[in-house]
Scaffold this motif. Structure first.
Motif, PDB file in Angstrom:
ATOM      1  N   TYR A 263       8.464   1.837  10.336  1.00 49.78           N
ATOM      2  CA  TYR A 263       7.682   2.832   9.596  1.00 49.78           C
ATOM      3  C   TYR A 263       8.252   4.235   9.769  1.00 49.78           C
ATOM      4  O   TYR A 263       8.504   4.692  10.885  1.00 49.78           O
ATOM      5  N   HIS A 264       8.450   4.922   8.634  1.00 52.74           N
ATOM      6  CA  HIS A 264       8.951   6.297   8.654  1.00 52.74           C
ATOM      7  C   HIS A 264       8.219   7.158   7.637  1.00 52.74           C
ATOM      8  O   HIS A 264       7.854   6.697   6.553  1.00 52.74           O
ATOM      9  N   VAL A 265       7.999   8.413   8.032  1.00 53.28           N
ATOM     10  CA  VAL A 265       7.481   9.453   7.146  1.00 53.28           C
ATOM     11  C   VAL A 265       8.244  10.728   7.457  1.00 53.28           C
ATOM     12  O   VAL A 265       8.946  10.826   8.460  1.00 53.28           O
ATOM     13  N   ASP A 266       8.094  11.733   6.575  1.00 56.56           N
ATOM     14  CA  ASP A 266       8.729  13.019   6.883  1.00 56.56           C
ATOM     15  C   ASP A 266       7.938  13.730   7.977  1.00 56.56           C
ATOM     16  O   ASP A 266       6.813  13.348   8.320  1.00 56.56           O
ATOM     17  N   ALA A 267       8.530  14.778   8.534  1.00 51.45           N
ATOM     18  CA  ALA A 267       7.944  15.465   9.688  1.00 51.45           C
ATOM     19  C   ALA A 267       6.579  16.062   9.363  1.00 51.45           C
ATOM     20  O   ALA A 267       5.649  16.021  10.188  1.00 51.45           O
ATOM     21  N   GLU A 268       6.436  16.599   8.162  1.00 53.68           N
ATOM     22  CA  GLU A 268       5.155  17.210   7.777  1.00 53.68           C
ATOM     23  C   GLU A 268       4.046  16.162   7.705  1.00 53.68           C
ATOM     24  O   GLU A 268       2.927  16.393   8.177  1.00 53.68           O
ATOM     25  N   THR A 269       4.359  15.009   7.107  1.00 54.75           N
ATOM     26  CA  THR A 269       3.364  13.942   6.995  1.00 54.75           C
ATOM     27  C   THR A 269       3.018  13.376   8.366  1.00 54.75           C
ATOM     28  O   THR A 269       1.851  13.089   8.652  1.00 54.75           O
TER      29      THR A 269
ATOM     30  N   LEU B 238       0.815  -1.217   0.000  1.00 56.34           N
ATOM     31  CA  LEU B 238       0.000   0.000   0.000  1.00 56.34           C
ATOM     32  C   LEU B 238       0.845   1.262   0.000  1.00 56.34           C
ATOM     33  O   LEU B 238       0.469   2.265  -0.616  1.00 56.34           O
ATOM     34  N   THR B 239       1.989   1.247   0.683  1.00 52.53           N
ATOM     35  CA  THR B 239       2.864   2.424   0.618  1.00 52.53           C
ATOM     36  C   THR B 239       3.520   2.529  -0.755  1.00 52.53           C
ATOM     37  O   THR B 239       3.705   3.629  -1.278  1.00 52.53           O
ATOM     38  N   GLU B 240       3.851   1.395  -1.353  1.00 54.41           N
ATOM     39  CA  GLU B 240       4.483   1.413  -2.677  1.00 54.41           C
ATOM     40  C   GLU B 240       3.514   1.877  -3.768  1.00 54.41           C
ATOM     41  O   GLU B 240       3.927   2.464  -4.760  1.00 54.41           O
TER      42      GLU B 240
ATOM     43  N   VAL C  24       7.110   4.828   4.391  1.00 53.13           N
ATOM     44  CA  VAL C  24       7.935   3.732   3.894  1.00 53.13           C
ATOM     45  C   VAL C  24       8.233   2.799   5.055  1.00 53.13           C
ATOM     46  O   VAL C  24       8.323   3.230   6.210  1.00 53.13           O
ATOM     47  N   LEU C  25       8.352   1.502   4.760  1.00 51.44           N
ATOM     48  CA  LEU C  25       8.725   0.508   5.763  1.00 51.44           C
ATOM     49  C   LEU C  25      10.184   0.130   5.557  1.00 51.44           C
ATOM     50  O   LEU C  25      10.535  -0.494   4.554  1.00 51.44           O
ATOM     51  N   LEU C  26      11.030   0.539   6.490  1.00 52.09           N
ATOM     52  CA  LEU C  26      12.459   0.302   6.406  1.00 52.09           C
ATOM     53  C   LEU C  26      12.845  -0.976   7.149  1.00 52.09           C
ATOM     54  O   LEU C  26      12.045  -1.564   7.871  1.00 52.09           O
ATOM     55  N   ARG C  27      14.104  -1.384   6.967  1.00 54.00           N
ATOM     56  CA  ARG C  27      14.644  -2.528   7.700  1.00 54.00           C
ATOM     57  C   ARG C  27      14.498  -2.300   9.204  1.00 54.00           C
ATOM     58  O   ARG C  27      14.686  -1.187   9.695  1.00 54.00           O
ATOM     59  N   ASN C  28      14.137  -3.344   9.931  1.00 53.06           N
ATOM     60  CA  ASN C  28      14.028  -3.230  11.390  1.00 53.06           C
ATOM     61  C   ASN C  28      15.304  -2.645  11.980  1.00 53.06           C
ATOM     62  O   ASN C  28      16.413  -2.951  11.515  1.00 53.06           O
ATOM     63  N   ALA C  29      15.144  -1.827  13.003  1.00 57.58           N
ATOM     64  CA  ALA C  29      16.300  -1.140  13.592  1.00 57.58           C
ATOM     65  C   ALA C  29      17.364  -2.128  14.067  1.00 57.58           C
ATOM     66  O   ALA C  29      18.553  -1.856  13.989  1.00 57.58           O
ATOM     67  N   GLY C  30      16.948  -3.295  14.541  1.00 56.57           N
ATOM     68  CA  GLY C  30      17.909  -4.303  14.998  1.00 56.57           C
ATOM     69  C   GLY C  30      18.472  -5.158  13.891  1.00 56.57           C
ATOM     70  O   GLY C  30      19.290  -6.052  14.149  1.00 56.57           O
ATOM     71  N   LEU C  31      18.025  -4.904  12.632  1.00 55.26           N
ATOM     72  CA  LEU C  31      18.511  -5.620  11.440  1.00 55.26           C
ATOM     73  C   LEU C  31      18.235  -7.124  11.501  1.00 55.26           C
ATOM     74  O   LEU C  31      18.950  -7.918  10.878  1.00 55.26           O
ATOM     75  N   LYS C  32      17.199  -7.504  12.247  1.00 55.68           N
ATOM     76  CA  LYS C  32      16.841  -8.913  12.347  1.00 55.68           C
ATOM     77  C   LYS C  32      15.346  -9.102  12.104  1.00 55.68           C
ATOM     78  O   LYS C  32      14.552  -8.218  12.396  1.00 55.68           O
ATOM     79  N   TYR C  33      15.009 -10.252  11.576  1.00 53.10           N
ATOM     80  CA  TYR C  33      13.605 -10.657  11.432  1.00 53.10           C
ATOM     81  C   TYR C  33      13.029 -10.884  12.822  1.00 53.10           C
ATOM     82  O   TYR C  33      13.681 -11.496  13.677  1.00 53.10           O
TER      83      TYR C  33
END
Length: 222
Positions: A147-153, A92-94, A101-110
């Motif tokens: 999950y990340h978005v810009d500050a305005e969003t 849905l974001t794509e 956007v859904l980025l890699r988990n902060a811990g870099l693990k599944y």
């Protein structure tokens, strides 16, 4: 009430999503990603979790360009309801139906475990079966759920009451603990946790059942 569940190569929660919808009283049609059109009379589209196209490019990026997604976007743009779980949220974001956007988990693990969620709004057919502030337990199973978005969003999501769920203990680094968001017309929901895996007692809990009951019930009455 008629729901369509989309299946991509690599989807692995399509049947789970269909069963949860059927148990709530929906008629469900399974739709293959190469199909051009949705079945007639579809009220709700479910985009399931899994690893569409093996996540070989970006999670959800190839799926978002599948033939059926043109019809999914058209359905949403006409005011239809769409529900995306995990990889479905990424799709849905794509497609641009949801921001961020859904980025890699902060811990870099599944991560695969049960997690606490807080219901942040009840103003949608997806969340109206809960109470605002209610805490529920739902499984997660993802590698790219940050999950990340810009500050305005972000400010717009917060100001418009479009954050559906937050994590009570953030597992992936997601901004402001966000676990799920709504579209501006509140008819599209994307969330990383899997309510369909907590929809009947055999799953070890039923905290996800209210979501399916509320969305199916609202559309039956519409």
């Amino acid at each position: 009430m008629h729901a369509a569940v989309i299946t991509f190569p690599g989807s692995n929660c399509d049947r789970d999503l269909a069963v949860a919808l059927e148990r709530a009283g929906a008629k469900v049609s399974m739709v293959w990603h190469k199909d051009q059109d949705l079945p007639q009379g579809v009220d709700l589209i479910g985009i399931p979790g899994g690893f569409s196209f093996g996540d070989y490019l970006r999670c959800g990026a190839i799926a978002a360009n599948s033939p059926i997604c043109r019809s999914v976007k058209a359905h949403a743009e006409k005011g239809g309801y769409v529900f995306g779980v995990c990889n479905g949220f990424q799709v849905l974001t794509e497609t641009g139906l949801l921001p961020g956007v859904l980025l890699r988990n902060a811990g870099l693990k599944y991560i695969c475990k049960n997690i606490g969620l807080r219901v942040e709004t009840t103003d949608s057919i997806f969340t109206s079966g809960y109470k605002k502030g209610q805490e529920i337990t739902v499984p997660i199973a993802h590698h790219d759920g940050n999950y990340h978005v810009d500050a305005e969003t972000l400010a717009r999501l917060q100001g418009d009451d479009r954050i559906a769920f937050t994590y009570t203990d953030n597992p992936n680094g997601s901004m402001q603990d966000i676990a799920g968001v709504l579209s501006s017309n509140r008819r599209v929901l994307g969330m990383m946790p899997h309510p369909e895996r907590r929809a009947e007692a055999a799953h070890g809990g039923t905290d996800g059942a209210a979501m399916f009951a509320s969305m199916v019930g609202a559309l039956v009455q519409a």
